[in-house]
Design a protein around this motif. Structure first.
Motif, PDB file in Angstrom:
ATOM      1  N   VAL A 317      11.616  32.648 -12.574  1.00  0.00           N
ATOM      2  CA  VAL A 317      10.185  32.379 -12.729  1.00  0.00           C
ATOM      3  C   VAL A 317       9.475  33.630 -13.246  1.00  0.00           C
ATOM      4  N   ASN A 320      10.451  34.512 -16.831  1.00  0.00           N
ATOM      5  CA  ASN A 320       9.820  33.620 -17.808  1.00  0.00           C
ATOM      6  C   ASN A 320       8.356  33.979 -18.009  1.00  0.00           C
ATOM      7  N   LEU A 321       7.643  34.155 -16.904  1.00  0.00           N
ATOM      8  CA  LEU A 321       6.205  34.435 -17.021  1.00  0.00           C
ATOM      9  C   LEU A 321       5.970  35.808 -17.653  1.00  0.00           C
ATOM     10  N   ASN A 324       6.868  35.790 -21.322  1.00  0.00           N
ATOM     11  CA  ASN A 324       5.789  35.102 -22.049  1.00  0.00           C
ATOM     12  C   ASN A 324       4.642  36.074 -22.298  1.00  0.00           C
ATOM     13  N   THR A 368       2.901  22.813 -19.140  1.00  0.00           N
ATOM     14  CA  THR A 368       4.180  22.712 -18.442  1.00  0.00           C
ATOM     15  C   THR A 368       4.998  21.512 -18.903  1.00  0.00           C
ATOM     16  N   LEU A 389       8.087  27.105 -19.285  1.00  0.00           N
ATOM     17  CA  LEU A 389       7.116  26.792 -18.238  1.00  0.00           C
ATOM     18  C   LEU A 389       7.501  25.530 -17.476  1.00  0.00           C
ATOM     19  N   VAL A 392       9.753  26.833 -14.874  1.00  0.00           N
ATOM     20  CA  VAL A 392       8.955  27.517 -13.852  1.00  0.00           C
ATOM     21  C   VAL A 392       8.313  26.498 -12.920  1.00  0.00           C
ATOM     22  N   MET A 403       2.029  25.898  -9.715  1.00  0.00           N
ATOM     23  CA  MET A 403       1.513  26.956 -10.567  1.00  0.00           C
ATOM     24  C   MET A 403       0.085  26.634 -10.974  1.00  0.00           C
ATOM     25  N   ILE A 405      -2.864  27.648 -13.542  1.00  0.00           N
ATOM     26  CA  ILE A 405      -3.077  28.376 -14.797  1.00  0.00           C
ATOM     27  C   ILE A 405      -4.567  28.402 -15.079  1.00  0.00           C
ATOM     28  N   PHE A 415      -1.510  33.301 -14.525  1.00  0.00           N
ATOM     29  CA  PHE A 415      -0.621  32.322 -13.912  1.00  0.00           C
ATOM     30  C   PHE A 415      -0.438  32.753 -12.466  1.00  0.00           C
TER      31      PHE A 415
END
Lengths: 435, 237
Positions: A317, A320-321, A324, A368, A389, A392, A403, A405, A415
């Motif tokens: 997670v 990935n975030l 990004n 997502t 996402l 995630v 999550m 956003i 996030f």
């Protein structure tokens, strides 16, 4: 029976009979007529009277018993009717009863909720207007047996139902006054699932096809025009490798997504050191980020330490975030990673916030979704698979978290998600996907 | 609505309402069927739509007759008069919707004759939107809900925006592929038809609003149609 007679009958009981016998005997004795025959006659009359009395009593008690039983039976039956009516009323699927004039004779609560509370006794065609429904209803009420295809009713809030029309005979032999029952079977989720499946297959095959197409193109070029061009060969092989890698990444992502979905009902039990995990994740993406001049700023509240989570998945997670942010945040800006206790101190909130460029509100809700991209071309260039996402989201669902956003164009995007602190909360419950 | 001394009067009004509602359902069905035929370029289905349009025409006549009988026998006044007049106007508007659906079916036949050209996806979305508008305006009619009618009336802007988008999209495709211009022209007209169906739904909403409240919604109609002034220059794609 007249009232006086009733009164008289009430006088006829054991005590009065004995008194009468005594009186008769006294009278007889007074006249000096006490003979055996006289006594026998008096006693015999009294005896007959007594027997009659007993028979009458017995009959009366029997009648009473019968009446009680009948009363009991009636109440049970009425109760059962009420239960049945209530059952029909509480049935979650809408049901209508239509009389032979096409008027709505009965609608259960679900039907009233669906079609409006003012529908009773009105023509059903007002509310269910599709011509195939009207035809089906006409046929059923006139007692014809016809096959009609699926009748689909869609309500104003986008709920879809398959509608069944069936005859309801008003008498047992079905000769008089056919009525019709209309039953609604909700298919909203079925349709949605089918749509999602179709979209997923279309997207996944498209995504897999794109790198393959370019691979095939380059292979053809290498076999033909570029057969002897060393320099071009090197360049093409490089591109081919990149495309192949992208495909591998895509398949890896798809597989890990399906693995996460398999285990999504099992909440994680292990505890992990969150600040350390964040630090190591930042270190992993740091080289990629510094190419674009992006710095990370980690701020962890002093009392944040252990959380209940699956170390591998939360690493994924964070990676990935963070990657990004490294890919899409504006050059030379800072990405803030904070971990603070949530109010009540039972959870830790982890937030990853960049300083721009932000995401337009119309994209936020769909971020997502699998293969949803704000800018397809840019995402391709960055080597994104369009699944990050989504992965995630599913990992977080398994951790009982969602999550959040938030974004503002020009200001940046944040996030955030929550993880439970061990000992403070009961087992984290995986959240079932809402949409 | 208060009941009349004569039950037959109420029955006549109810019958009229039923016919109008049926017509609305039929128009919705026709639109769905026409779009299905177009999506699959199915000549048979398109034919069916064209034939079914006659039923809708028949229903309009029937409604007209019912309304005239009402005028002649009951001499409606006040809100009854509004209801009958509005119903009369609504039926002709709904019949127009059916005509647009029929026209879509007719163009489907023409499109089927030339080489297959994929349908612009915007048309599907426009049709879905138009369908929702028809459904909601009819719902507002049968439930006597003036606010719901107002909502539909304001909604038309959505469809206008989609029409603008579709218009530009199809023009751009015409420039790219001049050999498809035949089919694309039909698509352009179909987009216009869908937009007109939405317009008719708004008009119906005006009639519903009038029948319920007695006020006209005519002015301040939401309008966002730019296509009559849109020019596409070469550099634009």
């Amino acid at each position: 029976m007249s009232v006086s007679l009733k009164e008289y009958r009430r006088l006829l009981n054991e005590r009065s009979i004995i008194m009468m016998i005594t009186l008769a005997l006294v009278i007889l004795w007074y006249f000096g007529q006490v003979s055996l025959l006289g006594a026998i006659i008096v006693f015999a009359t009294a005896w007959t009277l007594l027997i009659q009395l007993r028979i009458k009593r017995r009959m009366e008690s029997l009648r009473l018993m019968r009446e009680t039983v009948r009363e009991q039976r009636r109440t049970t039956k009425q109760g059962a009717m009420t239960v049945r009516a209530n059952t029909l009323n509480r049935l979650p699927s809408p049901v209508l009863l239509i009389d032979d004039q096409q008027r709505i004779a009965f609608a259960n609560q679900a039907a009233l909720d669906l079609l409006g509370s003012d529908i009773l006794n009105n023509d059903v065609v007002l509310y269910l207007r599709q011509s195939n429904f009207v035809n089906a209803l006409d046929a059923v009420i006139s007692g014809k047996q016809v096959e009609f295809g699926t009748i689909r009713y869609t309500s104003s809030n986008e709920r879809s139902f398959d509608v069944t029309v069936a005859p309801v005979p008003a008498s047992d032999d079905g000769t008089i006054g056919a009525q019709a029952m209309v039953f609604f079977y909700e298919v909203t989720s079925l349709l949605k699932t089918e749509q999602m499946r179709a979209d997923f297959v279309a997207n996944a095959s498209h995504e897999l096809r794109t790198p393959l197409t370019s691979l095939i193109g380059f292979i053809e070029t290498l076999q033909g025009p570029a057969m002897d061009d060393q320099e071009a060969q090197q360049r093409f092989l490089g591109i081919m490798q990149k495309e192949a890698e992208r495909m591998v990444r895509l398949i890896d992502d798809l597989l890990s997504l399906s693995r996460i979905e398999m285990s999504r009902h099992v909440a994680p039990t292990s505890t992990i050191d969150l600040p350390q995990l964040i630090a190591s994740s930042i270190n992993t993406v740091l080289p990629q980020a510094s190419e674009r001049g992006i710095k990370f700023d980690q701020q962890t509240a002093p009392d944040v330490k252990m959380v209940v989570a699956d170390a591998d998945q939360i690493t994924q997670v964070l990676l990935n975030l963070l990657s990004n942010a490294a890919k899409y945040a504006e050059r030379g800006t800072t990405v803030h990673v904070t971990a603070t206790p949530h109010y009540g101190g039972r959870h830790v909130t982890i937030t990853i916030r960049d300083e721009g460029p932000g995401i337009a509100p119309e994209h936020l809700a769909r971020l997502t979704e699998r293969f949803y991209r704000v800018d397809t071309a840019r995402s391709r260039k960055m080597g994104g698979t369009g699944l990050g996402l989504a992965i995630v989201k599913h990992i977080l669902l398994r951790h009982g978290s969602q999550m959040e956003i938030k974004s503002q164009l020009g200001k940046g995007t944040s996030f955030s998600f929550r993880l439970p602190i061990p000992g403070k909360v009961g087992q984290a419950q995986p959240v079932t996907e809402a949409s | 609505m208060t009941e009349h001394t004569m039950r037959a009067y109420d029955d006549d009004l109810k019958d009229l309402r039923t016919i109008v509602s049926r017509m609305g359902g039929m128009a919705e069905d026709q639109l769905v069927a026409a779009m299905e035929a177009l999506r699959e370029t199915n000549v048979e289905k398109a034919h069916k739509v064209r034939v079914a349009d006659q039923t809708l025409d028949q229903m309009e006549l029937q409604a007209e007759r019912a309304a005239i009988t009402l005028f002649a026998l009951r001499a409606p006044v006040a809100d009854d008069l509004r209801v009958v007049v509005a119903a009369l106007k609504m039926t002709s508007l709904i019949e127009r919707m059916g005509d647009y659906a029929k026209n879509i079916a007719k163009r489907t036949l023409a499109i089927a004759e030339s080489d297959p050209v994929p349908m612009p996806a915007t048309l599907d979305r426009m049709a879905a939107e138009a369908r929702v508008m028809i459904r909601e305006v009819m719902d507002s009619y049968v439930h006597n809900d003036a606010n719901a009618a107002m909502d539909v009336w304001e909604r038309d802007e959505n469809l206008d925006n989609m029409h603008n988008a579709a218009y530009r999209q199809i023009l751009a495709r015409m420039m790219e592929a001049p050999d498809q211009i035949n089919a694309l022209t039909h698509y352009l007209m179909i987009a216009k038809n869908l937009e007109r169906i939405g317009d008719q739904a708004t008009n119906v909403a005006e009639q519903v609003y009038y029948a319920i409240t007695g006020t006209l919604l005519e002015d301040a109609r939401p309008k966002n149609d730019e296509t009559s002034t849109t020019v596409l220059d070469e550099s634009d794609d």
